[in-house]
Design a protein around this motif. Structure first.
Motif, mmCIF file in Angstrom:
data_model
loop_
_atom_site.group_PDB
_atom_site.id
_atom_site.type_symbol
_atom_site.label_atom_id
_atom_site.label_comp_id
_atom_site.label_asym_id
_atom_site.label_seq_id
_atom_site.Cartn_x
_atom_site.Cartn_y
_atom_site.Cartn_z
ATOM 1 N N LEU A 5 25.405 -15.380 -9.343
ATOM 2 C CA LEU A 5 25.379 -16.609 -8.546
ATOM 3 C C LEU A 5 26.335 -16.585 -7.350
ATOM 4 C CD1 LEU A 5 24.874 -19.399 -11.232
ATOM 5 C CD2 LEU A 5 23.228 -18.485 -9.593
ATOM 6 N N PRO A 6 27.585 -16.123 -7.500
ATOM 7 C CA PRO A 6 28.448 -16.056 -6.311
ATOM 8 C C PRO A 6 27.906 -15.109 -5.239
ATOM 9 C CG PRO A 6 29.762 -15.883 -8.302
ATOM 10 C CD PRO A 6 28.328 -15.793 -8.720
ATOM 11 N N VAL A 7 27.315 -13.999 -5.657
ATOM 12 C CA VAL A 7 26.753 -13.039 -4.704
ATOM 13 C C VAL A 7 25.564 -13.674 -3.969
ATOM 14 C CG1 VAL A 7 25.594 -10.811 -4.469
ATOM 15 C CG2 VAL A 7 27.544 -11.046 -6.018
ATOM 16 N N ILE A 8 24.706 -14.354 -4.706
ATOM 17 C CA ILE A 8 23.550 -15.035 -4.112
ATOM 18 C C ILE A 8 24.023 -16.142 -3.167
ATOM 19 C CG2 ILE A 8 21.543 -16.497 -4.611
ATOM 20 C CD1 ILE A 8 21.236 -14.840 -7.232
ATOM 21 N N GLY A 9 25.022 -16.887 -3.581
ATOM 22 C CA GLY A 9 25.565 -17.951 -2.734
ATOM 23 C C GLY A 9 26.146 -17.405 -1.438
ATOM 24 N N LEU A 10 26.884 -16.301 -1.527
ATOM 25 C CA LEU A 10 27.457 -15.678 -0.342
ATOM 26 C C LEU A 10 26.367 -15.145 0.584
ATOM 27 C CD1 LEU A 10 30.147 -15.014 0.978
ATOM 28 C CD2 LEU A 10 30.128 -12.839 -0.250
ATOM 29 N N PHE A 11 25.353 -14.534 -0.010
ATOM 30 C CA PHE A 11 24.220 -14.043 0.757
ATOM 31 C C PHE A 11 23.559 -15.188 1.534
ATOM 32 C CE2 PHE A 11 19.595 -13.455 0.944
ATOM 33 C CZ PHE A 11 19.514 -12.320 1.730
ATOM 34 N N LEU A 12 23.299 -16.284 0.838
ATOM 35 C CA LEU A 12 22.646 -17.435 1.480
ATOM 36 C C LEU A 12 23.546 -18.077 2.532
ATOM 37 C CD1 LEU A 12 20.832 -19.081 -1.550
ATOM 38 C CD2 LEU A 12 19.813 -17.763 0.322
ATOM 39 N N LEU A 13 24.851 -18.071 2.293
ATOM 40 C CA LEU A 13 25.792 -18.636 3.263
ATOM 41 C C LEU A 13 25.659 -17.953 4.623
ATOM 42 C CD1 LEU A 13 28.266 -20.510 3.825
ATOM 43 C CD2 LEU A 13 29.690 -18.566 3.162
ATOM 44 N N PHE A 14 25.416 -16.654 4.615
ATOM 45 C CA PHE A 14 25.281 -15.912 5.860
ATOM 46 C C PHE A 14 23.843 -15.848 6.371
ATOM 47 C CE2 PHE A 14 29.332 -14.247 4.300
ATOM 48 C CZ PHE A 14 30.096 -14.444 5.429
ATOM 49 N N LYS A 15 22.870 -15.796 5.474
ATOM 50 C CA LYS A 15 21.481 -15.617 5.902
ATOM 51 C C LYS A 15 20.819 -16.906 6.376
ATOM 52 C CE LYS A 15 19.413 -12.335 6.066
ATOM 53 N NZ LYS A 15 19.275 -11.378 7.179
ATOM 54 N N VAL A 16 21.094 -18.035 5.772
ATOM 55 C CA VAL A 16 20.427 -19.281 6.158
ATOM 56 C C VAL A 16 20.687 -19.625 7.628
ATOM 57 C CG1 VAL A 16 20.336 -21.773 5.755
ATOM 58 C CG2 VAL A 16 20.183 -20.195 3.822
ATOM 59 N N PRO A 17 21.933 -19.547 8.134
ATOM 60 C CA PRO A 17 22.129 -19.813 9.566
ATOM 61 C C PRO A 17 21.360 -18.840 10.467
ATOM 62 C CG PRO A 17 24.224 -19.898 8.420
ATOM 63 C CD PRO A 17 23.220 -19.369 7.447
ATOM 64 N N MET A 18 21.239 -17.601 10.037
ATOM 65 C CA MET A 18 20.469 -16.630 10.811
ATOM 66 C C MET A 18 18.992 -17.007 10.818
ATOM 67 S SD MET A 18 22.428 -13.144 9.612
ATOM 68 C CE MET A 18 21.441 -12.017 10.577
ATOM 69 N N TRP A 19 18.466 -17.418 9.672
ATOM 70 C CA TRP A 19 17.062 -17.821 9.594
ATOM 71 C C TRP A 19 16.802 -19.057 10.458
ATOM 72 C CZ3 TRP A 19 17.245 -17.430 3.582
ATOM 73 C CH2 TRP A 19 17.161 -16.085 3.200
ATOM 74 N N VAL A 20 17.732 -19.993 10.457
ATOM 75 C CA VAL A 20 17.585 -21.207 11.277
ATOM 76 C C VAL A 20 17.555 -20.823 12.757
ATOM 77 C CG1 VAL A 20 18.748 -23.332 12.012
ATOM 78 C CG2 VAL A 20 18.565 -22.784 9.569
ATOM 79 N N ASN A 21 18.468 -19.967 13.190
ATOM 80 C CA ASN A 21 18.488 -19.558 14.592
ATOM 81 C C ASN A 21 17.280 -18.706 14.958
ATOM 82 O OD1 ASN A 21 20.773 -21.003 15.183
ATOM 83 N ND2 ASN A 21 22.155 -19.268 14.954
ATOM 84 N N ASP A 22 16.803 -17.890 14.024
ATOM 85 C CA ASP A 22 15.575 -17.126 14.273
ATOM 86 C C ASP A 22 14.387 -18.065 14.489
ATOM 87 O OD1 ASP A 22 16.905 -14.699 14.114
ATOM 88 O OD2 ASP A 22 16.275 -14.298 12.038
ATOM 89 N N ALA A 23 14.325 -19.147 13.727
ATOM 90 C CA ALA A 23 13.250 -20.135 13.895
ATOM 91 C C ALA A 23 13.362 -20.822 15.260
ATOM 92 C CB ALA A 23 13.282 -21.164 12.769
ATOM 93 N N LYS A 24 14.593 -21.109 15.699
ATOM 94 C CA LYS A 24 14.797 -21.693 17.032
ATOM 95 C C LYS A 24 14.324 -20.726 18.123
ATOM 96 C CE LYS A 24 18.844 -24.515 15.859
ATOM 97 N NZ LYS A 24 20.286 -24.711 16.131
#
Length: 132
Positions: A5-24
């Motif tokens: 869970l901490p590894v998944i949380g850390l992964f999402l912490l960095f990837k979600v902002p990238m996905w949001v900016n990619d969508a923009k």
């Protein structure tokens, strides 16, 4: 499983902002490509290409979209056309357009030349690691 869970949380912490900016970026590309082309201007080399990065210094995301066109118009005429274009930027601001000529192509009519139209915009970096 709980240990992951901490590894998944850390992964999402960095990837979600990238996905949001990619969508923009994808939305910006769509707006740019769907805007009517100037007269006597035709597409070349496929569609627009985009990127997100930190260009220069500071804590911001720079969005760049490039579109290659064949045209009979001058660089000045194209610059005037895109300076008047009603294309919203990443966060509804106005992007900056730059137009420049490329080397002549053997595959286009004699009276036309190849140009690159570049659209640039910028936003706050947020948590996107590409922009720090």
């Amino acid at each position: 499983m709980v240990a992951l869970l901490p590894v998944i949380g850390l992964f999402l912490l960095f990837k979600v902002p990238m996905w949001v900016n990619d969508a923009k970026l994808d939305a910006l590309i769509d707006r740019f490509e769907s805007y009517p082309r100037p007269p006597k201007t035709y597409g070349a080399d496929g569609g627009a290409e985009g990127s997100i990065a930190l260009r220069g210094n500071g804590n911001h995301c720079d969005y760049r979209v490039r579109l290659t066109l064949n045209t009979e118009l001058s660089v000045g005429d194209l610059t005037d056309y895109y300076d008047r274009a009603d294309i919203a930027g990443v966060e509804d601001g106005r992007p900056i357009f730059t137009v420049w000529a490329r080397q002549p192509s053997k595959h286009v009519a004699y009276s036309s030349h190849t140009v690159i139209v570049e659209l640039n915009d910028s936003t706050d970096a947020g948590l996107d690691i590409r922009c720090h």
